[in-house]
Design a protein around this motif. Structure first.
Motif, PDB file in Angstrom:
ATOM      1  N   UNK A   1      73.922  29.631  78.895  1.00  0.00           N
ATOM      2  CA  UNK A   1      74.842  29.203  79.946  1.00  0.00           C
ATOM      3  C   UNK A   1      74.391  27.871  80.539  1.00  0.00           C
ATOM      4  N   UNK A   2      73.091  27.759  80.818  1.00  0.00           N
ATOM      5  CA  UNK A   2      72.553  26.501  81.348  1.00  0.00           C
ATOM      6  C   UNK A   2      72.796  25.362  80.372  1.00  0.00           C
ATOM      7  N   UNK A   3      72.553  25.606  79.097  1.00  0.00           N
ATOM      8  CA  UNK A   3      72.736  24.571  78.079  1.00  0.00           C
ATOM      9  C   UNK A   3      74.188  24.116  78.018  1.00  0.00           C
ATOM     10  N   UNK A   4      75.131  25.054  78.139  1.00  0.00           N
ATOM     11  CA  UNK A   4      76.547  24.680  78.097  1.00  0.00           C
ATOM     12  C   UNK A   4      76.956  23.877  79.327  1.00  0.00           C
ATOM     13  N   UNK A   5      76.451  24.256  80.487  1.00  0.00           N
ATOM     14  CA  UNK A   5      76.768  23.504  81.706  1.00  0.00           C
ATOM     15  C   UNK A   5      76.201  22.093  81.605  1.00  0.00           C
ATOM     16  N   UNK A   6      74.975  21.983  81.132  1.00  0.00           N
ATOM     17  CA  UNK A   6      74.344  20.669  80.969  1.00  0.00           C
ATOM     18  C   UNK A   6      75.116  19.827  79.952  1.00  0.00           C
ATOM     19  N   UNK A   7      75.551  20.444  78.858  1.00  0.00           N
ATOM     20  CA  UNK A   7      76.323  19.717  77.835  1.00  0.00           C
ATOM     21  C   UNK A   7      77.651  19.228  78.409  1.00  0.00           C
ATOM     22  N   UNK A   8      78.315  20.062  79.227  1.00  0.00           N
ATOM     23  CA  UNK A   8      79.585  19.645  79.845  1.00  0.00           C
ATOM     24  C   UNK A   8      79.353  18.485  80.817  1.00  0.00           C
ATOM     25  N   UNK A   9      78.265  18.561  81.584  1.00  0.00           N
ATOM     26  CA  UNK A   9      77.946  17.480  82.521  1.00  0.00           C
ATOM     27  C   UNK A   9      77.662  16.179  81.781  1.00  0.00           C
ATOM     28  N   UNK A  10      76.919  16.264  80.670  1.00  0.00           N
ATOM     29  CA  UNK A  10      76.614  15.080  79.873  1.00  0.00           C
ATOM     30  C   UNK A  10      77.882  14.481  79.271  1.00  0.00           C
ATOM     31  N   UNK A  11      78.762  15.355  78.763  1.00  0.00           N
ATOM     32  CA  UNK A  11      80.030  14.876  78.196  1.00  0.00           C
ATOM     33  C   UNK A  11      80.856  14.159  79.265  1.00  0.00           C
ATOM     34  N   UNK A  12      80.890  14.742  80.466  1.00  0.00           N
ATOM     35  CA  UNK A  12      81.614  14.114  81.579  1.00  0.00           C
ATOM     36  C   UNK A  12      81.011  12.756  81.922  1.00  0.00           C
ATOM     37  N   UNK A  13      79.701  12.719  82.088  1.00  0.00           N
ATOM     38  CA  UNK A  13      79.023  11.472  82.452  1.00  0.00           C
ATOM     39  C   UNK A  13      79.242  10.393  81.399  1.00  0.00           C
ATOM     40  N   UNK A  14      79.095  10.755  80.135  1.00  0.00           N
ATOM     41  CA  UNK A  14      79.293   9.787  79.050  1.00  0.00           C
ATOM     42  C   UNK A  14      80.719   9.245  79.051  1.00  0.00           C
ATOM     43  N   UNK A  15      81.691  10.131  79.259  1.00  0.00           N
ATOM     44  CA  UNK A  15      83.088   9.706  79.264  1.00  0.00           C
ATOM     45  C   UNK A  15      83.367   8.754  80.417  1.00  0.00           C
ATOM     46  N   UNK A  16      82.824   9.053  81.594  1.00  0.00           N
ATOM     47  CA  UNK A  16      83.042   8.196  82.763  1.00  0.00           C
ATOM     48  C   UNK A  16      82.342   6.851  82.572  1.00  0.00           C
ATOM     49  N   UNK A  17      81.100   6.873  82.117  1.00  0.00           N
ATOM     50  CA  UNK A  17      80.337   5.637  81.913  1.00  0.00           C
ATOM     51  C   UNK A  17      81.039   4.712  80.922  1.00  0.00           C
ATOM     52  N   UNK A  18      81.629   5.295  79.868  1.00  0.00           N
ATOM     53  CA  UNK A  18      82.273   4.490  78.826  1.00  0.00           C
ATOM     54  C   UNK A  18      83.783   4.310  79.051  1.00  0.00           C
ATOM     55  N   UNK A  19      84.257   4.704  80.245  1.00  0.00           N
ATOM     56  CA  UNK A  19      85.688   4.587  80.567  1.00  0.00           C
ATOM     57  C   UNK A  19      86.573   5.205  79.496  1.00  0.00           C
ATOM     58  N   UNK A  20      86.161   6.344  78.972  1.00  0.00           N
ATOM     59  CA  UNK A  20      86.905   7.043  77.916  1.00  0.00           C
ATOM     60  C   UNK A  20      87.901   8.007  78.559  1.00  0.00           C
ATOM     61  N   UNK A  21      89.070   7.491  78.857  1.00  0.00           N
ATOM     62  CA  UNK A  21      90.091   8.261  79.563  1.00  0.00           C
ATOM     63  C   UNK A  21      90.516   9.489  78.764  1.00  0.00           C
TER      64      UNK A  21
END
Length: 66
Positions: A26-46
């Motif tokens: 569960x922790x790994x999935x939450x961390x993966x979702x947070x990383x995906x969100x951060x990467x998308x925001x940083x790269x302006x990937x709408x």
């Protein structure tokens, strides 16, 4: 509420199957979702941001002025 219960609720809200997950999974999935969100925001990937949000998501940002 315990950390494990909070993680389970977060995963259920994200569409995951928290019942079948260990705490570490569960922790790994939450961390993966947070990383995906951060990467998308940083790269302006709408498109990626949109894929991570529910169709009926409404975001409010900034202070509320009266």
């Amino acid at each position: 509420m315990h950390k494990t219960e909070i993680l389970a609720v977060c995963l259920l809200l994200m569409g995951g199957n928290a019942i079948a997950l260990t705490e570490e999974e569960a922790k790994a999935q939450v961390i993966a979702q947070q990383k995906a969100w951060s990467d998308a925001v940083i790269h302006n990937d709408i498109a990626k941001v949109a894929s991570l949000l529910a169709d009926d998501f409404v975001g409010i940002d900034g202070p509320i002025c009266h």
